[in-house]
Motif scaffolding. Structure first.
Motif, PDB file in Angstrom:
ATOM      1  N   ILE B 111      11.101  18.127 -43.529  1.00 25.07           N
ATOM      2  CA  ILE B 111      11.287  18.271 -42.084  1.00 25.07           C
ATOM      3  C   ILE B 111      12.773  18.313 -41.742  1.00 25.07           C
ATOM      4  O   ILE B 111      13.238  19.209 -41.022  1.00 25.07           O
ATOM      5  CB  ILE B 111      10.593  17.123 -41.323  1.00 25.07           C
ATOM      6  CG1 ILE B 111       9.074  17.181 -41.516  1.00 25.07           C
ATOM      7  CG2 ILE B 111      10.944  17.169 -39.840  1.00 25.07           C
ATOM      8  CD1 ILE B 111       8.311  16.005 -40.901  1.00 25.07           C
ATOM      9  N   ALA B 112      13.527  17.365 -42.295  1.00 17.64           N
ATOM     10  CA  ALA B 112      14.939  17.244 -41.921  1.00 17.64           C
ATOM     11  C   ALA B 112      15.743  18.469 -42.328  1.00 17.64           C
ATOM     12  O   ALA B 112      16.661  18.884 -41.623  1.00 17.64           O
ATOM     13  CB  ALA B 112      15.529  15.981 -42.551  1.00 17.64           C
ATOM     14  N   GLU B 113      15.426  19.051 -43.483  1.00 17.67           N
ATOM     15  CA  GLU B 113      16.168  20.228 -43.944  1.00 17.67           C
ATOM     16  C   GLU B 113      15.555  21.527 -43.440  1.00 17.67           C
ATOM     17  O   GLU B 113      16.005  22.608 -43.787  1.00 17.67           O
ATOM     18  CB  GLU B 113      16.229  20.253 -45.481  1.00 17.67           C
ATOM     19  CG  GLU B 113      17.049  19.124 -46.094  1.00 17.67           C
ATOM     20  CD  GLU B 113      18.535  19.208 -45.737  1.00 17.67           C
ATOM     21  OE1 GLU B 113      19.012  20.298 -45.365  1.00 17.67           O
ATOM     22  OE2 GLU B 113      19.209  18.165 -45.822  1.00 17.67           O
ATOM     23  N   ASP B 114      14.508  21.436 -42.648  1.00 19.76           N
ATOM     24  CA  ASP B 114      13.786  22.597 -42.140  1.00 19.76           C
ATOM     25  C   ASP B 114      13.337  23.501 -43.292  1.00 19.76           C
ATOM     26  O   ASP B 114      13.550  24.713 -43.288  1.00 19.76           O
ATOM     27  CB  ASP B 114      14.632  23.386 -41.138  1.00 19.76           C
ATOM     28  CG  ASP B 114      13.757  24.236 -40.210  1.00 19.76           C
ATOM     29  OD1 ASP B 114      12.623  23.807 -39.920  1.00 19.76           O
ATOM     30  OD2 ASP B 114      14.199  25.319 -39.786  1.00 19.76           O
ATOM     31  N   LEU B 116      10.591  24.519 -44.002  1.00 19.08           N
ATOM     32  CA  LEU B 116       9.332  25.204 -43.705  1.00 19.08           C
ATOM     33  C   LEU B 116       9.491  25.968 -42.399  1.00 19.08           C
ATOM     34  O   LEU B 116      10.254  25.573 -41.523  1.00 19.08           O
ATOM     35  CB  LEU B 116       8.200  24.178 -43.551  1.00 19.08           C
ATOM     36  CG  LEU B 116       8.465  23.107 -42.493  1.00 19.08           C
ATOM     37  CD1 LEU B 116       7.422  23.153 -41.405  1.00 19.08           C
ATOM     38  CD2 LEU B 116       8.506  21.759 -43.139  1.00 19.08           C
TER      39      LEU B 116
END
Lengths: 802, 178
Positions: B111-114, B116
């Motif tokens: 989530i934090a590094e996007d 997806l």
């Protein structure tokens, strides 16, 4: 690494928020149409034409119909419904004749996929193979018509121009200046041809639709992995002769689209199957093979360009012909062809120019929109031509471009005046060229020296531009409602299929209302019964158009809150400011109310109440767009141009032909970053998708025009091993005055011109100009071994000794 | 596939016609005993029988990695594993990554590094990454790339995924003492 240095001047716009739906996606909770099941749901399978072009002599469905569990068997004889967004040239099932290898001949709905598959194998079809139209040259001869009813096909008049008794679905034109005179006066005239094959979108979730036609009310309910709920509603209503209100379209999570899920696809066939099966919901899901072979692709294209330049590097004349191999249908393809006449010069100011763009029927898999449609293709031609011109003139390609790029005061191909508000191609080019440390092209001597090491490095760059390609009446709208806790529920009409629309809209509303983004919930499933209208989720238009609609709705919400608060606080709305979810008097800040005190109506201590639930809405329409003049192509087609540039450093292995991308710097004038994390993802994703088109991907047909590579085994897309060693995103922020916080779209742009920048860098490395994509290791090696400096194809026959 | 004669034996759901087989296995820590068609893939067992819809099918031929789950500690593409092969096995799917309502470090870093966008390939990437980090808590970039090159993603360009796995490995070593 994302540009964590980026600093926004706004509290919420420009910040690096996580995407809103991420948690559902990392836990497996996110449900896609592929995952949905309904009571009594049937599964459909299709029979595909094994020939590119054949007469359907007979279809015996009796054995399939007799198979237990089969509820419906349909052939082209069962329906005459034609569908299409721009051009109604496609039936849900082919009738009489098949037009490509993969065309749907029959369909079955059964209790499960196994049964449906078995029923398909029991269909007995007799074909009479016919000689197919192999390519655009054959098509232009018009000896065989792919659509013999072309003179009568329904289309948007005055925008698309099918040619009588031909295979030309649309011939669009643009003209300006005096081309003959300009060519006569030019110091140098250079002509070239470039081409690229059809390429697949490859969304990880294949196309899937579930449709139920209610047998009593005749209402049609659709759940679809689609980008265009409202376009589906309109086309379905039009094709089935019912009211738009009687078509419900639900869009749950969507597993990627890239333009391939714009417009309408499996929905009409699933509707016919539901009707034939007595109104049961029918799920029609494309297998991966059908995704490659039956559903549409990016068109193959040939660009022929003749340019005239002066000795000192000014482009004075350009004549372009783009021929699009649209395959069997052009229901969306014609719009790709149309785009080329106003954007097909790239971001250059040329006084004398003409573009002819022909969308052509052949017997191949048909074409549709694909991320930045028309632009990766036209820019492959234009940006390679610009590079070759600079080679012939002996001018540095950076200097040459800087002399010719659009700037305030110049005009685009369609006559639009460029201003400071339009953004700056020059800023983009200068930024990327600096990032890769460009100092000029290699000399032949340097190449020879490096060649001996087995690996040669090269640098190159290319420009890009794109504006949303859409009708002049394109519109977006949003509805916002405040809950009792002061949080906001937002309904938009766009589909968030990974591009991040929900997060971006929440940020814009949060910025204006000054509440945390967590307090804004964007409804993540689109339901056309509830969500407000949006034309199509395509074209990199939504940050701009949806953003402007959200700004209006947020301001209206704020106005309503302040009107009630002013009455409660015994003042004028103009005397109130807002911050942190509260409104307060500008001079006596102790006179304040929280949004939640007003959200459902304000109640005085004594019980009297005013206001009521706070609801607002906002709309936006493509302001000022006009249809293009049919002969000259003059007009205003562009709501917002986003200009950009890529610069690449790569290494070619001269013994294997393998290309390694060491660095790619990509700059876009997006006016204002709304969410740096999401922009970064669009850039890395788009660049790698562009890399696929550049060095890997492409449809391969045999001499009977049968598709040879409809699988991941034979049609590779980039994997993590193909990732560039470094991608450097550069955000240029020259604001657009009517954009939301000055922003422009950037969803598609990162893909455009990646192949051209790579092609130009390969010239720098090898001194060879490649004219055809993909630049696969085979193509590079065949090019090197041919000993030629201009590689016009990849035929083995070109090799010495053959 | 069976022939027409076999089909006529059934009135509704048509499977292979083979005799059902009993399998016993652990799925995300839960004991499961089921009678299944022996031709059923592990993917279809997880989705159609267990209703675990987190595991996706995107090619059905083991080329794309979207259906990756962990079987006895190893990442497998469940579309080309038969469910009967999982008899006695321990299976972990994306639904088994978070514990007690708290996301795992790997999920948090995705989530934090996007890492997806559309999210369809994400369960497969998470499971391939999980298997990698279970075997090698400190993988090099090259090792991550080697392992994850069996999973296809069309949205992200992979760079954010690589970063997420690296930062997750770092955090797991620090926070979980791996």
């Amino acid at each position: 690494m994302t540009d964590k240095q980026y600093e926004s001047k706004y509290k919420r716009v420009g910040q690096r928020y996580n995407r809103k739906d991420a948690q559902e996606k990392v836990t497996g909770q996110a449900l896609y149409t592929y995952d949905l099941e309904f009571p009594g749901m049937l599964h459909a399978r299709c029979l595909f034409s094994p020939y590119a072009r054949a007469k359907i002599v007979s279809i015996d469905t009796s054995k399939a119909k007799a198979l237990p569990g089969v509820r419906a068997v349909l052939t082209g004889e069962d329906s005459d419904i034609l569908v299409g967004l721009y051009m109604q040239d496609k039936r849900a099932l082919s009738k009489g004749e098949t037009r490509y290898h993969g065309d749907i001949v029959a369909a079955v709905a059964a209790v499960d996929e196994d049964t449906a598959e078995r029923a398909i194998s029991l269909l007995d079809v007799k074909y009479e193979p016919l000689e197919p139209v192999h390519n655009v040259d054959e098509a232009l001869e018009a000896k065989t018509l792919v659509h013999d009813d072309i003179n009568h096909l329904k289309h948007i008049e005055g925008v698309f121009f099918p040619q009588k008794d031909s295979n030309i679905a649309s011939w669009n034109k643009s003209r300006k200046g005096d081309l003959d005179k300009a060519f006569a006066e030019a110091d140098l005239v250079v002509e070239n041809e470039f081409s690229l094959p059809a390429v697949a979108h490859v969304p990880m979730e294949t196309h899937v639709a579930i449709v139920q036609e209610d047998p009593y009310s005749k209402k049609i309910r659709i759940w679809s992995s689609a980008q265009s709920p409202f376009a589906i509603r309109q086309i379905m209503a039009d094709s089935f002769g019912i009211s738009e209100t009687d078509v419900e379209v639900h869009i749950p999570f969507v597993g990627g689209g890239f333009g391939g899920k714009a417009g309408i696809h499996l929905e009409p066939l699933a509707t016919l199957l539901s009707r034939a099966a007595g109104g049961a919901p029918v799920k029609l899901r494309a297998t991966r093979e059908a995704e490659f072979n039956t559903l549409p692709t990016r068109a193959g294209m040939r660009g022929r360009i003749k340019s005239g330049v002066t000795k000192d590097g000014k482009i004075t004349a350009i004549r372009v012909n783009y021929d699009w191999d649209s395959g069997a249908y052009a229901d969306y393809g014609v719009n790709v062809g149309k785009t080329a006449v106003y954007s097909g010069l790239g971001p250059y100011a040329v006084e004398n120019a003409s573009i002819d763009s022909k969308t052509i029927y052949t017997n191949k898999v048909f074409s549709t929109a694909y991320r930045g449609f028309g632009h990766l293709e036209t820019h492959w031609s234009i940006e390679r031509q610009i590079d070759i011109l600079s080679q012939k003139l002996g001018i540095d390609p950076y200097e040459f471009r800087m002399k010719n790029l659009l700037e305030p005061g110049t005009r685009t191909m369609s006559g639009e005046l460029i201003t400071e508000s339009s953004g700056s191609p020059k800023d983009c080019l200068t930024a990327v060229v600096k990032e890769i440390g460009w100092t000029g092209r290699k000399t032949e001597e340097e190449r020879q020296r490096e060649w001996k090491t087995g690996k040669v490095r090269g640098k190159g760059f290319a420009m890009l531009q794109k504006a949303p390609a859409m009708p002049a009446n394109t519109a977006s709208s949003v509805i916002m409602q405040m809950n009792g806790d002061g949080h906001v529920k937002m309904m938009i009409g766009a589909v968030d299929f990974g591009q991040g629309a929900n997060t971006v809209m929440a940020q814009i509303a949060a910025q204006i209302l000054d509440i945390p983004i967590e307090h804004i919930e964007v409804m993540s499933e689109i339901d056309t019964r509830a969500n407000p209208y949006d034309w199509n989720t395509v074209a990199s238009k939504y940050t701009f158009m949806g953003g402007n609609a959200v700004i209006k709705a947020s301001k209206e919400m704020l106005r309503k809150i302040k009107e009630v608060a002013a009455q409660a606080l015994r003042t004028e709305p103009e005397m109130l400011a807002h911050a942190g979810g509260e409104v307060f008097h500008v001079h006596n800040p102790e006179r304040r109310l929280s949004y939640k005190d007003i959200a459902l109506g304000y109640m005085y201590p004594g019980g009297n109440s005013i206001g009521g639930p706070v609801i607002s809405s906002g709309s936006s329409i493509a302001d000022g767009l006009s249809n293009l003049h049919p002969e000259t192509g003059q007009g205003l087609p562009a709501l917002d141009w986003t200009f950009g540039a890529h610069a690449v450093e790569l290494e070619v292995d001269v013994e294997t032909g393998n290309i390694e991308i060491l660095k790619i710097a990509s700059a876009f004038d997006i006016g204002q970053v709304i969410n740096e994390k999401l922009v970064y993802g669009q850039i890395t994703g788009g660049v790698v998708q562009g890399l696929g088109s550049a060095i890997l991907e492409g449809y391969k047909f045999n001499k009977n025009v049968q598709l040879m590579n409809p699988s991941f085994t034979d049609n590779k897309i980039p994997t993590m091993k193909d990732m560039p060693k470094e991608i450097v995103p550069i955000y240029i922020e020259n604001p657009q005055h009517d954009g939301p916080f000055g922003a422009r779209g950037v969803g598609e742009h990162p893909m455009i011109s990646v192949p051209s920048a790579i092609g130009n860098a390969i010239y720098d490395a090898l001194g060879i100009n490649f004219h055809v994509l993909p630049l696969s290791p085979e193509a590079i090696m065949l090019g090197i071994l041919s000993g030629k400096k201009e590689i016009l194809g990849t035929d083995v026959e070109n090799l010495p000794g053959h | 596939m069976s022939n027409e004669k076999d089909c006529s034996m059934y009135t509704e759901h048509v499977e292979s016609g083979k005799r059902k087989v009993t399998i016993q296995l652990k799925v995300n820590g839960h004991q499961v005993v089921r009678d299944i068609d022996p031709t059923m893939s592990l993917l279809h067992f997880l989705r159609d029988d267990q209703k675990l819809f987190g595991t996706k099918e995107a090619c059905g031929e083991g080329e794309c990695g979207a259906c990756t789950v962990i079987m006895n500690g190893k990442a497998v593409t469940s579309c080309i594993v038969l469910a009967v092969e999982a008899d006695g096995a321990e299976i972990k799917t994306v639904e088994g990554l978070a514990k007690n309502g708290k996301l795992s470090i790997l999920q948090e870093e995705f989530i934090a590094e996007d890492a997806l966008q559309c999210g369809f390939c994400t369960p497969g990437f998470l499971m391939s990454s999980r298997a990698l980090l279970d075997h090698n808590p400190n993988p090099s970039d090259e090792e991550i790339i080697e392992v994850l090159s069996g999973n296809l993603c069309r949205c992200t360009g992979y760079i954010p995924i690589l970063r997420a796995v690296k930062t997750a490995a770092e955090r797991e070593r620090k926070e979980l003492g791996r």
